[in-house]
Scaffold this motif. Structure first.
Motif, PDB file in Angstrom:
ATOM      1  N   SER A  17       0.849  -1.200   0.000  1.00  0.00           N
ATOM      2  CA  SER A  17       0.000   0.000   0.000  1.00  0.00           C
ATOM      3  C   SER A  17       0.881   1.245   0.000  1.00  0.00           C
ATOM      4  N   ALA A  18       1.940   1.236   0.810  1.00  0.00           N
ATOM      5  CA  ALA A  18       2.866   2.373   0.831  1.00  0.00           C
ATOM      6  C   ALA A  18       3.611   2.506  -0.489  1.00  0.00           C
ATOM      7  N   ALA A  19       3.929   1.369  -1.125  1.00  0.00           N
ATOM      8  CA  ALA A  19       4.683   1.390  -2.383  1.00  0.00           C
ATOM      9  C   ALA A  19       3.924   2.091  -3.501  1.00  0.00           C
ATOM     10  N   LEU A  20       2.607   2.136  -3.409  1.00  0.00           N
ATOM     11  CA  LEU A  20       1.818   2.856  -4.409  1.00  0.00           C
ATOM     12  C   LEU A  20       2.221   4.326  -4.484  1.00  0.00           C
ATOM     13  N   PHE A  21       2.826   4.838  -3.409  1.00  0.00           N
ATOM     14  CA  PHE A  21       3.189   6.254  -3.327  1.00  0.00           C
ATOM     15  C   PHE A  21       4.704   6.436  -3.330  1.00  0.00           C
ATOM     16  N   GLY A  22       5.417   5.410  -3.780  1.00  0.00           N
ATOM     17  CA  GLY A  22       6.861   5.513  -3.920  1.00  0.00           C
ATOM     18  C   GLY A  22       7.644   5.325  -2.637  1.00  0.00           C
ATOM     19  N   VAL A  23       7.019   4.771  -1.600  1.00  0.00           N
ATOM     20  CA  VAL A  23       7.690   4.561  -0.316  1.00  0.00           C
ATOM     21  C   VAL A  23       8.312   3.170  -0.299  1.00  0.00           C
ATOM     22  N   ASP A  24       9.587   3.073   0.068  1.00  0.00           N
ATOM     23  CA  ASP A  24      10.241   1.769   0.074  1.00  0.00           C
ATOM     24  C   ASP A  24       9.920   1.006   1.357  1.00  0.00           C
ATOM     25  N   ASN A  25      10.250  -0.285   1.346  1.00  0.00           N
ATOM     26  CA  ASN A  25       9.904  -1.160   2.469  1.00  0.00           C
ATOM     27  C   ASN A  25      10.561  -0.730   3.781  1.00  0.00           C
ATOM     28  N   GLU A  26      11.787  -0.231   3.713  1.00  0.00           N
ATOM     29  CA  GLU A  26      12.471   0.168   4.936  1.00  0.00           C
ATOM     30  C   GLU A  26      11.712   1.267   5.667  1.00  0.00           C
ATOM     31  N   ALA A  27      11.171   2.216   4.912  1.00  0.00           N
ATOM     32  CA  ALA A  27      10.430   3.316   5.534  1.00  0.00           C
ATOM     33  C   ALA A  27       9.117   2.831   6.144  1.00  0.00           C
ATOM     34  N   ALA A  28       8.520   1.799   5.543  1.00  0.00           N
ATOM     35  CA  ALA A  28       7.241   1.281   6.034  1.00  0.00           C
ATOM     36  C   ALA A  28       7.413   0.192   7.088  1.00  0.00           C
ATOM     37  N   LEU A  29       8.660  -0.224   7.339  1.00  0.00           N
ATOM     38  CA  LEU A  29       8.922  -1.393   8.177  1.00  0.00           C
ATOM     39  C   LEU A  29       8.431  -1.251   9.622  1.00  0.00           C
ATOM     40  N   PRO A  30       8.669  -0.140  10.325  1.00  0.00           N
ATOM     41  CA  PRO A  30       8.170  -0.076  11.707  1.00  0.00           C
ATOM     42  C   PRO A  30       6.648  -0.230  11.799  1.00  0.00           C
ATOM     43  N   ALA A  31       5.913   0.395  10.878  1.00  0.00           N
ATOM     44  CA  ALA A  31       4.450   0.261  10.889  1.00  0.00           C
ATOM     45  C   ALA A  31       4.041  -1.178  10.581  1.00  0.00           C
ATOM     46  N   ALA A  32       4.704  -1.797   9.604  1.00  0.00           N
ATOM     47  CA  ALA A  32       4.384  -3.173   9.237  1.00  0.00           C
ATOM     48  C   ALA A  32       4.661  -4.128  10.398  1.00  0.00           C
ATOM     49  N   ALA A  84      -6.719  -2.042   8.426  1.00  0.00           N
ATOM     50  CA  ALA A  84      -5.725  -1.153   9.041  1.00  0.00           C
ATOM     51  C   ALA A  84      -4.387  -1.245   8.313  1.00  0.00           C
ATOM     52  N   ALA A  85      -4.008  -2.444   7.864  1.00  0.00           N
ATOM     53  CA  ALA A  85      -2.746  -2.595   7.133  1.00  0.00           C
ATOM     54  C   ALA A  85      -2.727  -1.716   5.899  1.00  0.00           C
ATOM     55  N   CYS A  86      -3.839  -1.715   5.167  1.00  0.00           N
ATOM     56  CA  CYS A  86      -3.914  -0.910   3.944  1.00  0.00           C
ATOM     57  C   CYS A  86      -3.942   0.581   4.270  1.00  0.00           C
ATOM     58  N   GLU A  87      -4.680   0.949   5.306  1.00  0.00           N
ATOM     59  CA  GLU A  87      -4.719   2.359   5.719  1.00  0.00           C
ATOM     60  C   GLU A  87      -3.365   2.843   6.229  1.00  0.00           C
ATOM     61  N   MET A  88      -2.671   1.996   6.971  1.00  0.00           N
ATOM     62  CA  MET A  88      -1.372   2.396   7.511  1.00  0.00           C
ATOM     63  C   MET A  88      -0.365   2.602   6.383  1.00  0.00           C
ATOM     64  N   GLY A  89      -0.430   1.745   5.353  1.00  0.00           N
ATOM     65  CA  GLY A  89       0.416   1.965   4.190  1.00  0.00           C
ATOM     66  C   GLY A  89       0.105   3.291   3.517  1.00  0.00           C
ATOM     67  N   ALA A  90      -1.186   3.619   3.451  1.00  0.00           N
ATOM     68  CA  ALA A  90      -1.598   4.892   2.846  1.00  0.00           C
ATOM     69  C   ALA A  90      -1.077   6.075   3.668  1.00  0.00           C
ATOM     70  N   ILE A  91      -1.115   5.953   4.990  1.00  0.00           N
ATOM     71  CA  ILE A  91      -0.626   7.036   5.852  1.00  0.00           C
ATOM     72  C   ILE A  91       0.873   7.219   5.675  1.00  0.00           C
TER      73      ILE A  91
END
Length: 317
Positions: A74-89, A210-217
């Motif tokens: 979900s975060a990748a849709l906006f150009g965010v890499d996995n490392e940046a999304a890792l704490p939320a995931a 929530a997983a999808c929303e958190m990626g969007a945030i």
């Protein structure tokens, strides 16, 4: 033609798998390594040895890590890499693991097998399992709000809020209560399809949404984009639960990694119990289609999420 490779497929063993399943495995590896590091840091900081060992048993060495995958992509849709999304995931995975540890307790579902291994209470004891769940819930919010968290303070506060609501009385915990009431209290009116769908939306669907929303945030999505991902998550959550119920009804414990046939034995309300397998599969197909439709605004970038929805129709574990 999409290339495939052969590996230990987290949704079934030793099969030719799609690029999507490779991505799912990569997400699992990343989250596993991060959580192993976090638990090691906590142990070094003073976690009692018995608790540290039981936490590793609960969190490491198993699981598809499907919810973190949804955060990442979900975060990748906006150009965010996995490392940046890792704490939320990882935070979301901690809440999911805590819910499983508590779900398995004798006072709740009384399960002895999880991910092909003894459940935490079976490997240790009830009180250890309860405290493992408590520790994991606290760790989830530490990961988002502490030094490992990423993003501006407003985004981090919103992540905390979304995860807290999805986990609590109007989310996962509320769904667990509805799920257990019939067997524990008895003397309930027969549930309707609406009742069952509400139960499943709370117990399973809220964390997936929530997983999808958190990626969007994490990705800084617009209102419209976040709404689309939320809608996708709601339909995906419904599909996930129906497919889980089908596995319980039709699968073997060896393939699924936990006891099967327990819903029927416990008299739990499921769509399968009310409608039968064929009609439940039609509900599953409609949920998958609706989830995919919600992703249309993202175009081809959403293909991993589209394939995640399609996979609900062919799960084997």
């Amino acid at each position: 033609m999409a290339m495939v490779k052969r590996l230990n497929d987290p949704w079934g063993e030793h099969k030719a798998v799609s690029p999507f399943l490779v991505q799912l495995g990569n997400s699992a590896t990343l989250v596993e390594a991060f959580l192993a590091s976090v638990l090691a840091e906590q142990e070094a900081a003073g976690t009692p040895p018995r608790l540290a060992e039981a936490l590793r048993h609960a969190v490491l060495g198993g699981g598809k890590r499907f919810r973190p995958f949804l955060v990442f992509h979900s975060a990748a849709l906006f150009g965010v890499d996995n490392e940046a999304a890792l704490p939320a995931a990882a935070a979301l995975e901690c809440v999911h693991c805590y819910s499983l540890v508590h779900d398995d307790l004798p006072a709740m579902d009384n399960d002895e097998l999880r991910r092909g291994r003894p459940t935490v209470w079976k490997a240790y004891d009830d009180w250890t399992a309860i405290l493992v769940g408590d520790a994991l819930q606290a760790l989830a919010f530490e990961l988002i709000s502490g030094s490992k968290g990423r993003g501006d303070p407003k985004a981090r506060a919103e992540l905390v809020y979304v995860l807290a609501v999805a986990s609590g009385a109007n989310g996962m915990v509320g769904g667990q209560v509805l799920d257990l009431e019939a067997g524990k209290l008895g003397a309930r009116p027969d549930p309707t399809i609406t009742d069952i769908m509400r139960l499943q939306a709370l117990k399973t669907g809220k964390l997936i949404t929530a997983a999808c929303e958190m990626g969007a945030i994490v990705g800084g999505a617009s209102f419209e984009q976040r709404a689309a991902l939320k809608t996708y998550g709601e339909h995906l959550g419904a599909a996930f639960q129906i497919s889980d119920d089908l596995l319980d009804a039709e699968g073997s414990s060896a393939d699924v990694g936990k006891a099967t046939g327990k819903d029927a034995a416990a008299g739990k309300a499921t769509l399968i119990g009310m409608l039968g397998i064929a009609e439940a599969r039609r509900y599953l197909d409609r949920s998958i289609a609706s989830g995919i439709d919600a992703l249309a605004i993202f175009g081809d970038k959403a293909e991993p999420l589209v394939e995640a929805a399609r996979l609900m129709g062919r799960r084997e574990s």
